[in-house]
Write a protein that holds these residues in place. Structure first.
Motif, PDB file in Angstrom:
ATOM      1  N   SER A 170      -1.229   1.139 -20.831  1.00 57.27           N
ATOM      2  CA  SER A 170      -2.278   1.836 -20.081  1.00 57.27           C
ATOM      3  C   SER A 170      -2.163   3.342 -20.246  1.00 57.27           C
ATOM      4  CB  SER A 170      -2.176   1.463 -18.608  1.00 57.27           C
ATOM      5  OG  SER A 170      -0.919   1.867 -18.115  1.00 57.27           O
ATOM      6  N   TYR A 171      -1.504   3.804 -21.299  1.00 58.82           N
ATOM      7  CA  TYR A 171      -1.247   5.228 -21.602  1.00 58.82           C
ATOM      8  C   TYR A 171      -0.327   5.872 -20.570  1.00 58.82           C
ATOM      9  CZ  TYR A 171      -5.884   4.190 -23.532  1.00 58.82           C
ATOM     10  OH  TYR A 171      -6.950   3.574 -24.099  1.00 58.82           O
ATOM     11  N   ALA A 172      -0.645   5.667 -19.253  1.00 58.90           N
ATOM     12  CA  ALA A 172       0.162   6.277 -18.191  1.00 58.90           C
ATOM     13  C   ALA A 172       0.279   7.782 -18.348  1.00 58.90           C
ATOM     14  CB  ALA A 172       1.545   5.618 -18.119  1.00 58.90           C
ATOM     15  N   VAL A 173      -0.795   8.423 -18.809  1.00 62.90           N
ATOM     16  CA  VAL A 173      -0.778   9.892 -18.769  1.00 62.90           C
ATOM     17  C   VAL A 173      -1.167  10.294 -17.355  1.00 62.90           C
ATOM     18  CG1 VAL A 173      -1.237  10.292 -21.187  1.00 62.90           C
ATOM     19  CG2 VAL A 173      -3.147  10.009 -19.634  1.00 62.90           C
ATOM     20  N   TRP A 174      -0.579  11.366 -16.862  1.00 62.21           N
ATOM     21  CA  TRP A 174      -0.799  11.737 -15.463  1.00 62.21           C
ATOM     22  C   TRP A 174      -2.112  12.474 -15.304  1.00 62.21           C
ATOM     23  CZ3 TRP A 174       4.410  13.092 -17.219  1.00 62.21           C
ATOM     24  CH2 TRP A 174       5.309  12.040 -16.993  1.00 62.21           C
ATOM     25  N   PRO A 175      -3.059  11.882 -14.585  1.00 61.95           N
ATOM     26  CA  PRO A 175      -4.411  12.453 -14.530  1.00 61.95           C
ATOM     27  C   PRO A 175      -4.505  13.769 -13.771  1.00 61.95           C
ATOM     28  CG  PRO A 175      -4.234  10.537 -13.105  1.00 61.95           C
ATOM     29  CD  PRO A 175      -2.958  10.624 -13.873  1.00 61.95           C
ATOM     30  N   HIS A 176      -3.460  14.124 -13.003  1.00 62.90           N
ATOM     31  CA  HIS A 176      -3.562  15.370 -12.252  1.00 62.90           C
ATOM     32  C   HIS A 176      -2.993  16.554 -13.032  1.00 62.90           C
ATOM     33  CE1 HIS A 176       0.370  13.735 -11.562  1.00 62.90           C
ATOM     34  NE2 HIS A 176       0.786  14.823 -10.949  1.00 62.90           N
ATOM     35  N   MET A 177      -2.695  16.350 -14.334  1.00 56.99           N
ATOM     36  CA  MET A 177      -2.115  17.432 -15.124  1.00 56.99           C
ATOM     37  C   MET A 177      -2.941  17.656 -16.384  1.00 56.99           C
ATOM     38  SD  MET A 177       1.881  16.388 -15.116  1.00 56.99           S
ATOM     39  CE  MET A 177       2.759  15.915 -13.650  1.00 56.99           C
ATOM     40  N   TYR A 191       6.473  17.842 -19.339  1.00 50.97           N
ATOM     41  CA  TYR A 191       7.149  17.237 -18.177  1.00 50.97           C
ATOM     42  C   TYR A 191       8.576  16.755 -18.481  1.00 50.97           C
ATOM     43  CZ  TYR A 191       7.704  14.360 -13.979  1.00 50.97           C
ATOM     44  OH  TYR A 191       8.155  13.799 -12.809  1.00 50.97           O
ATOM     45  N   ARG A 230       4.123  12.960 -25.539  1.00 50.01           N
ATOM     46  CA  ARG A 230       5.019  13.063 -24.394  1.00 50.01           C
ATOM     47  C   ARG A 230       6.301  12.258 -24.610  1.00 50.01           C
ATOM     48  NH1 ARG A 230       2.726  10.683 -18.997  1.00 50.01           N
ATOM     49  NH2 ARG A 230       3.204   8.760 -20.109  1.00 50.01           N
ATOM     50  N   ASP A 276      -1.451   2.635 -10.732  1.00 46.54           N
ATOM     51  CA  ASP A 276      -0.798   2.008 -11.877  1.00 46.54           C
ATOM     52  C   ASP A 276       0.689   2.376 -11.863  1.00 46.54           C
ATOM     53  OD1 ASP A 276       0.127   1.161 -14.275  1.00 46.54           O
ATOM     54  OD2 ASP A 276      -1.386   2.165 -15.495  1.00 46.54           O
ATOM     55  N   SER A 310       2.922   2.136 -14.018  1.00 46.45           N
ATOM     56  CA  SER A 310       3.494   2.714 -15.240  1.00 46.45           C
ATOM     57  C   SER A 310       3.427   4.241 -15.218  1.00 46.45           C
ATOM     58  CB  SER A 310       2.826   2.147 -16.492  1.00 46.45           C
ATOM     59  OG  SER A 310       1.461   2.371 -16.472  1.00 46.45           O
ATOM     60  N   LEU A 311       2.550   4.802 -14.340  1.00 50.92           N
ATOM     61  CA  LEU A 311       2.529   6.264 -14.208  1.00 50.92           C
ATOM     62  C   LEU A 311       3.869   6.775 -13.681  1.00 50.92           C
ATOM     63  CD1 LEU A 311      -1.021   6.651 -12.702  1.00 50.92           C
ATOM     64  CD2 LEU A 311      -0.266   7.523 -14.905  1.00 50.92           C
ATOM     65  N   ALA A 329       6.660   6.064 -16.406  1.00 48.98           N
ATOM     66  CA  ALA A 329       6.660   7.063 -17.472  1.00 48.98           C
ATOM     67  C   ALA A 329       7.468   8.283 -17.042  1.00 48.98           C
ATOM     68  CB  ALA A 329       5.229   7.465 -17.811  1.00 48.98           C
ATOM     69  N   LEU A 361      -0.688  12.327  -7.141  1.00 45.02           N
ATOM     70  CA  LEU A 361      -1.727  11.374  -7.551  1.00 45.02           C
ATOM     71  C   LEU A 361      -2.494  10.818  -6.365  1.00 45.02           C
ATOM     72  CD1 LEU A 361      -0.202   9.325 -10.467  1.00 45.02           C
ATOM     73  CD2 LEU A 361      -2.238  10.730 -10.484  1.00 45.02           C
ATOM     74  N   ARG A 418     -13.358  13.488  -7.300  1.00 45.51           N
ATOM     75  CA  ARG A 418     -12.734  12.718  -8.373  1.00 45.51           C
ATOM     76  C   ARG A 418     -11.543  11.940  -7.825  1.00 45.51           C
ATOM     77  NH1 ARG A 418      -9.112  16.908 -11.855  1.00 45.51           N
ATOM     78  NH2 ARG A 418      -8.191  17.995 -10.084  1.00 45.51           N
ATOM     79  N   TYR A 472      -8.397   9.502  -9.068  1.00 38.03           N
ATOM     80  CA  TYR A 472      -7.698   9.310 -10.323  1.00 38.03           C
ATOM     81  C   TYR A 472      -7.644   7.842 -10.715  1.00 38.03           C
ATOM     82  CZ  TYR A 472      -6.172  14.050  -9.457  1.00 38.03           C
ATOM     83  OH  TYR A 472      -6.117  15.395  -9.226  1.00 38.03           O
ATOM     84  N   VAL A 488      -6.787   3.739 -16.778  1.00 35.81           N
ATOM     85  CA  VAL A 488      -7.041   2.566 -17.587  1.00 35.81           C
ATOM     86  C   VAL A 488      -5.880   1.605 -17.419  1.00 35.81           C
ATOM     87  CG1 VAL A 488      -7.683   1.808 -19.884  1.00 35.81           C
ATOM     88  CG2 VAL A 488      -7.960   4.201 -19.230  1.00 35.81           C
ATOM     89  N   ALA A 489      -6.179   0.357 -17.218  1.00 39.58           N
ATOM     90  CA  ALA A 489      -5.090  -0.581 -17.068  1.00 39.58           C
ATOM     91  C   ALA A 489      -5.371  -1.821 -17.882  1.00 39.58           C
ATOM     92  CB  ALA A 489      -4.910  -0.960 -15.608  1.00 39.58           C
ATOM     93  N   GLY A 490      -4.373  -2.257 -18.614  1.00 37.93           N
ATOM     94  CA  GLY A 490      -4.566  -3.420 -19.463  1.00 37.93           C
ATOM     95  C   GLY A 490      -4.461  -4.704 -18.666  1.00 37.93           C
TER      96      GLY A 490
END
Lengths: 214, 590
Positions: free
Chosen positions: A91-98, A106, A154, B197, B199-200, B203, B222, B300, B302, B305-307
């Motif tokens: 799911s990429y897991a990129v942080w949407p608040h950055m 990071y 990252r 999610d 995984s956030l 990561a 988040l 907005r 947050y 995308v989730a598989g």
């Protein structure tokens, strides 16, 4: 810098039912890309998460460049952050608040690296994945393919000894998937990193892998 | 592949277009008229009240209208007492919100993200305070924390400690606000955490961040929109609360806006104009915060995308999990067990003076005197009867009206439904006390009218709780797939027939639940009742305040217990009822 991964007799049993992984053994020689290929639900992702330290295996042993990181029999369970590895999530897991740059820098903030050195490494990683012009964009403004490139940058920016990729292309559309697949192989080979790659797509396995396990 | 928008048009399409259009017009006009009567007219009267200097009872409405000027309102703004009350309000609500956020966030993290034992139990405990009527909570904490006779200080004295607490203060107010309104923050943040999610966070951990640093650099940023809207909501609710500051603030003359408004109407002669003006200040502050909250919620979010479905991820706390469990128990002890014990001791003890701990367990000190004396008072039964009557009227009429409004807004495309939507959500921004003052202004000067009857209370409650009821009801029938209705139309049923035979039966558990909620809210409502009751229409919550102000703690505690038990039985019974209905429903559909 780059290391071998050794997995022996790995077992993972969740609370109920039959074990998710039952006695898996394989090794990844330094600098190679090994692909775990198989249908969904066969335990590939669980294996990968055990290597990352996100799941605790119930049996067997995992060692990275000779250091045992998981061995329930000996009571060893090294935390993910002390394993020095990078991971790209499905799911990429990129942080949407950055922003893109904040995402990539990071991991360096949690290591003893000077600011100028860190900035240089971020630029290098962004150039490698072809996003050097996007540094200051918020990640939510990017496309799926670009987000996955951010995730890749990252995970590599701190040059981990091992890179784990969990179906990194499965959320992308077909055309983009083909392009990113080829780019991914080039990038991985350029950095010479050891990588463990999980997918259910045979074509992906053939293009990316030096070896593949089914 | 049809959007819902295409389908809505079919509602207004019919065989005889002309007749149907006229009927639709009539329907919309009727709804708008009812809303104008319930919401718009009282608010306009409140505005006029703030702008005149005449008395609606003595001078009549027409004379009031000829004396409009902004001077009255400006004088109120310049009044130092109003300024002080406003400042106190902001401090109390601000401090309370800070505590509520800390508690709510901590508990949502424990429940959603750790392996703390008995998580389900802690989750249930952390929303319990929502059921406590603020006045009862205030009374309980007055018994516990009063500086001289409080149970906590008695305990300290017995333990030989020099520590003393004084809940009749700003600190006490902030503390009680904080612990009782934490659930609002908890509800928002726990669902945000659950929908995130995992995984956030993984990561971040793989990147080298510690669990603690992950929490502050990834997790909390988040869910910031959820934290902020929970924070604003708890602030908004605290702004409108009368019971807690009335009990804890009165002994030291600590006024907040709500208690100050009530004082103004209780002076002789009552200062209705000033009360209206202060009520408007309260309404403007609340409205602004509600607007902010809506902005945050619609802003907005947050989404990621989730598989696959998220796997529940819980942090292994090791032995620390017993600490988090202990904190959960302490919270439960503070918000539920201690106050209940305090009420029970005070209700059954003949005299509240407790010399030492031995006398606390001396059974000869306990009796049913206070219960006997409250039930000797004919007003007690009368107030229970009145409260139930008002509750029933509110639940039935309010529920039916909310169903009509919800259906019109969400399932039809009639012109004018936007205005219906807007007006029916307006009361969100009007605290109960302000509704009370507005209804007072709207009806006190109208001869032979509603004022002094049970109905004015019921109408005020219907207006006050309209947004909550419409929302609760709407979710229940938005879950019914449109095709079920369309199938009935195809079978030849008309629109009303479809609603009666398809929508209502399927939505009945939701409708029943919404009506129950309305019933319970109406029974415990204090803020708006304060201005609208007369000796004949006295309701339970007002009588409880009367007992408290009469100074007899024993009677107050006894009546608090009666009210709490009654509410508990009602909520339990209603739950049981709606569960039965839900099961019946499942049986019917398949």
């Amino acid at each position: 810098m780059t290391a071998t991964l050794e997995v022996t007799e790995l077992r993972k049993q969740f609370a109920v039912g039959r074990p998710a992984i039952d006695g898996v053994s394989f090794s990844v020689p330094a600098g190679e890309i090994v692909v775990l290929l198989g249908p969904s639900g066969c335990g590939k992702t669980t294996t990968l998460r055990c290597v990352a330290g996100l799941e605790h295996p119930t049996g067997g042993e995992i060692s990275i460049s000779g250091r045992v990181v998981s061995s329930p029999a000996r009571g060893v369970q090294v935390a993910p952050r002390s394993r020095d590895l990078g991971m790209v999530f499905q799911s990429y897991a990129v942080w949407p608040h950055m922003t893109v740059r904040q995402n990539v820098i990071y991991p360096l903030k949690h290591r003893k690296i000077s600011r100028t050195e860190a900035n240089r490494m971020v630029e290098e990683a962004l150039t490698l994945v072809g996003l050097s012009e996007y540094g200051d964009r918020p990640v939510v403004a990017l496309s799926g393919g670009q987000m996955q490139r951010v995730a890749l940058a990252r995970s590599m920016v701190y040059r981990p000894q091992l890179l784990l990729l969990d179906e990194p292309l499965s959320n992308l559309d077909a055309k983009l998937r083909l392009r990113l697949r080829d780019d991914l192989r080039v990038i991985l080979k350029q950095t010479g990193m050891t990588a463990l790659y999980v997918t259910h797509d045979q074509a992906e396995a053939v293009v990316l892998g030096d070896r593949s396990r089914q | 592949m049809h959007g819902p928008a295409d389908r809505r048009s079919e509602v207004t399409r019919g065989a005889s277009d002309g007749a149907r259009r006229m009927l639709t017009g009539l329907w919309v006009a009727a709804l708008l008229a009812i809303l104008a009567f319930l919401v718009v007219y009282p608010v306009i009267m409140l505005l006029l009240g703030a702008l005149t200097d005449t008395n609606p009872v003595v001078d009549g409405i027409s004379r009031s209208l000829s004396h409009l000027s902004i001077a009255n309102f400006l004088a109120v703004l310049a009044n130092p007492n109003v300024g002080e009350a406003l400042l106190n309000t902001l401090i109390a609500c601000g401090g309370g919100t800070a505590i509520a956020v800390a508690i709510g966030l901590f508990f949502s993290w424990i429940v959603v993200r750790t392996n703390t034992p008995f998580k389900g139990f802690i989750a249930a405990a952390s929303i319990l305070p929502l059921f406590a009527p603020p006045l009862v909570a205030g009374v309980a904490w007055a018994i516990l924390g009063s500086p001289k006779t409080g149970l906590i200080n008695t305990m300290f004295k017995w333990m030989g400690s020099d520590l003393r607490v004084d809940f009749y203060s700003m600190w006490g107010l902030v503390f009680v606000f904080g612990i009782y309104y934490a659930p609002y923050v908890y509800m928002f943040t726990s669902s945000a955490l659950r929908n995130m999610d995992p995984s956030l966070e993984e990561a971040a951990e793989i990147s080298g961040a510690s669990a603690f640093s992950t929490l502050f650099t990834v997790t909390f940023p988040l869910i910031m929109p959820a934290i902020i809207s929970g924070m604003l909501l708890s602030f908004i609710v605290m702004l409108g609360i009368y019971g807690i500051p009335a009990v804890l603030g009165a002994p030291t003359n600590l006024n907040v806006l709500t208690t100050y408004i009530f004082k103004l109407t209780n002076w002789s002669p009552p200062l209705y104009n000033t009360a209206a003006a202060v009520a408007i200040i309260l309404m403007v502050v609340t409205g602004f915060l509600v607007y902010l909250q809506q902005r945050v919620l619609s802003g907005r979010s947050y989404t990621t995308v989730a598989g696959k479905a998220f796997r529940p991820r819980s942090l292994d706390l090791g032995p620390w999990r017993w600490l988090t469990f202990a904190i959960g128990i302490v919270y439960l002890l503070i918000v539920v067990v201690l106050p209940s014990l305090a009420l029970i001791v005070a209700a059954f003890r003949k005299f509240m003076f407790i010399r030492d701990v031995a006398s606390l367990f001396d059974m000869r000190q306990y009796s049913l005197t206070h219960f006997e004396s409250i039930f000797d008072n004919p007003l007690t039964m009368r107030s229970i009867y009145n409260a139930v009557e008002v509750g029933l009227i509110t639940a039935i009429i309010g529920g039916a009206l909310a169903f009509a409004i919800g259906y019109t807004i969400h399932r039809t495309r009639v012109p004018g439904r936007r205005s219906i939507d807007l007006i029916s959500t307006l009361p969100v921004a009007i605290p109960g006390l302000v509704v009370g003052v507005a209804y007072l202004w709207a009806w006190i000067g109208v001869p032979g009218g509603l004022y002094g009857t049970i109905w004015i209370l019921a109408l005020a409650f219907i207006a006050r709780f309209m947004p909550d009821t419409v929302k609760a009801l709407s979710t229940s029938f938005l879950q019914i797939h449109r095709e079920l209705e369309e199938a009935a139309w195809v079978c030849g049923k008309g629109m009303l027939g479809t609603i009666r035979t398809i929508v209502l039966p399927l939505a009945s558990p939701g409708v029943l639940a919404a009506m129950t909620l309305l019933f319970v809210l109406a029974i415990r409502e204090l803020g708006s009742s304060l201005f609208l009751y007369t000796s004949n229409t006295m309701v339970m919550s007002v009588l409880l305040l009367d007992y408290y102000e009469g100074g007899n703690i024993g009677k107050t505690a006894a009546f608090s217990l009666v009210q709490t038990v009654l509410l508990g039985v009602l909520i339990g019974g209603a739950n049981w009822l709606s569960r039965g209905a839900a099961q019946g429903n499942v049986a019917r559909t398949g």
